[in-house]
Design an enzyme around this catalytic site. Structure first.
Site, PDB file in Angstrom:
ATOM      1  N   ASP A 281      72.310 137.225  76.348  1.00  0.00           N
ATOM      2  CA  ASP A 281      71.512 136.012  76.224  1.00  0.00           C
ATOM      3  C   ASP A 281      71.457 135.660  74.738  1.00  0.00           C
ATOM      4  O   ASP A 281      72.175 136.254  73.930  1.00  0.00           O
ATOM      5  CB  ASP A 281      70.116 136.243  76.799  1.00  0.00           C
ATOM      6  CG  ASP A 281      69.311 137.186  75.932  1.00  0.00           C
ATOM      7  OD1 ASP A 281      69.933 137.999  75.212  1.00  0.00           O
ATOM      8  OD2 ASP A 281      68.077 137.114  75.940  1.00  0.00           O
TER       9      ASP A 281
ATOM     10  N   TYR B 180      74.946 135.232  82.520  1.00  0.00           N
ATOM     11  CA  TYR B 180      73.815 136.003  82.019  1.00  0.00           C
ATOM     12  C   TYR B 180      73.005 136.616  83.158  1.00  0.00           C
ATOM     13  O   TYR B 180      72.744 137.830  83.177  1.00  0.00           O
ATOM     14  CB  TYR B 180      72.887 135.151  81.129  1.00  0.00           C
ATOM     15  CG  TYR B 180      71.571 135.852  80.949  1.00  0.00           C
ATOM     16  CD1 TYR B 180      71.475 136.940  80.089  1.00  0.00           C
ATOM     17  CD2 TYR B 180      70.450 135.516  81.716  1.00  0.00           C
ATOM     18  CE1 TYR B 180      70.294 137.661  79.976  1.00  0.00           C
ATOM     19  CE2 TYR B 180      69.276 136.231  81.608  1.00  0.00           C
ATOM     20  CZ  TYR B 180      69.194 137.292  80.739  1.00  0.00           C
ATOM     21  OH  TYR B 180      68.053 138.002  80.653  1.00  0.00           O
TER      22      TYR B 180
ATOM     23  N   GLU C  48      64.245 136.699  85.796  1.00  0.00           N
ATOM     24  CA  GLU C  48      65.301 136.235  84.892  1.00  0.00           C
ATOM     25  C   GLU C  48      65.506 134.735  85.001  1.00  0.00           C
ATOM     26  O   GLU C  48      65.810 134.063  84.026  1.00  0.00           O
ATOM     27  CB  GLU C  48      66.609 136.981  85.173  1.00  0.00           C
ATOM     28  CG  GLU C  48      66.578 138.450  84.785  1.00  0.00           C
ATOM     29  CD  GLU C  48      66.140 138.668  83.344  1.00  0.00           C
ATOM     30  OE1 GLU C  48      66.439 137.828  82.490  1.00  0.00           O
ATOM     31  OE2 GLU C  48      65.477 139.687  83.085  1.00  0.00           O
TER      32      GLU C  48
END
Length: 344
Positions: free
Chosen positions: A133, A115, A35
């Site tokens: 996102d 996020y 991520e």
DNA sequence: GAGACGTGGGC
DNA sequence: TGCCCAAGTCT
């Protein structure tokens, strides 16, 4: 409260889910790394580098044990090096503890914002979390019929409420499916509405305003820079200097000595002499312009010039190296220039 | 809340 | 070629 039809989304996701390297095994560390890599970076670029990074640093402890320079080297090609510094700092902060599951603990780690915290909770721990996102933001914005930017406070608040009302207790596939939908179907340009499982409930589709709800943020103005780099050689070795470790831009990376100047700067002997002085050198003959290159780095647009520069004197705060013994990451600016200038 | 932070790849 | 973008975070 409008709700996302979870069964339709999950059925679509099961069919369309891409096989991506970071989806193979969902450990918290793999999710955290992937991520982080994926922030502002394309799937294709991350896909090429993810497994290699994981082989080098299979656990937080492995990254914590590495030097910052080793970590940065493994990040080459991904950009935004602050991310890997934060990742390593986070691994150090963790010590022997496992990657946390609670949102507040995740948010306390460097480089983890709303996020990424939600993504780790959803993808690694299968929790229901508001994973928003740019993809999900756009999907929800259209779904709700909001025409403002998805990342403004009021739209985000509504988006979180919709997710809270829609996510099953086990949130992994729901969150990931929504993201995948934004990436593959509900795209910024030319969305594939006929293929969308949310179409029957989509407000923007109902009012035929899907195209209008595409938000684009304006780009920062580009600064035009003249980059001058000196190639100073002795006994087959070249002089490289390291950028300050606390620099905002490209901290700790290595480059040819030189400077960024205003675009109208004249490259003459006086300028070269001025660049040599802090290195402890003086110009010992004619310098030669041996390559030019273009490069952009964030908001700076560079016109780079490589000068082969004969010198005398004693140097300081720099290292003589052959190409094959570089101590870490070279800036792309220097790499491009050396490629264009060949070896001489 | 705007601006800064990188790079490789697509068109 | 040149311009645009791509799974955010931090200040």
């Amino acid at each position: 409260m409008k709700r996302i039809p979870a069964p339709a989304l999950l059925a679509w996701f099961q069919e369309q889910r891409r096989d991506l390297p970071w989806r193979k095994r969902r450990t918290p560390w793999r999710v955290w790394v992937s991520e982080t890599m994926l922030q502002q970076t394309t799937v294709a670029v991350v896909a090429e580098r993810f497994e290699k990074f994981m082989r080098l640093f299979p656990t937080p402890a492995a990254l914590a044990a590495a030097t910052e320079s080793e970590a940065t080297l493994a990040w080459a090609g991904l950009g935004y090096y602050r991310r890997v510094r934060n990742l390593r700092a986070g691994a150090l902060a963790l010590g022997k503890r496992p990657v946390p599951r609670a949102e507040d603990d995740l948010l306390g780690l460097p480089g983890i914002g709303p996020y990424t915290a939600a993504a780790i909770r959803a993808f690694a721990f299968d929790e229901p979390a508001a994973v928003i996102d740019a993809n999900v933001g756009r999907v929800l914005q259209r779904f709700m019929g909001e025409e403002g930017a998805w990342n403004t406070a009021p739209v985000l608040k509504k988006a979180r409420a919709v997710l809270r009302a829609s996510s099953p207790p086990r949130g992994r596939d729901f969150s990931e499916g929504l993201m995948e939908l934004g990436a593959l179907v509900c795209t910024p340009k030319d969305p594939a509405c006929p293929a969308c499982p949310l179409r029957p409930d989509c407000a923007a589709h109902a009012t035929q305003r899907v195209a209008e709800t595409t938000t684009r943020k304006r780009r920062a103005p580009v600064r035009q820079i003249e980059a001058v780099r000196l190639r100073i050689q002795r006994a087959g070795k070249t002089l490289f200097v390291q950028r300050p470790l606390d620099a905002d831009l490209l901290p700790g990376q290595w480059e040819l000595p030189g400077a960024w100047c205003a675009r109208d700067t004249v490259i003459d002997a006086a300028l070269v002499a001025r660049l040599l002085r802090p290195l402890g050198f003086r110009l010992a003959g004619e310098f030669k312009r041996s390559a030019v290159a273009r490069h952009s780095v964030t908001t700076h647009q560079l016109r780079c010039t490589l000068l082969d520069t004969p010198v005398r004197g004693r140097m300081c705060r720099a290292r003589w190296l052959r190409k094959d013994e570089l101590p870490g990451t070279l800036t792309t600016e220097t790499r491009k220039l050396l490629l264009a200038g060949g070896s001489s």
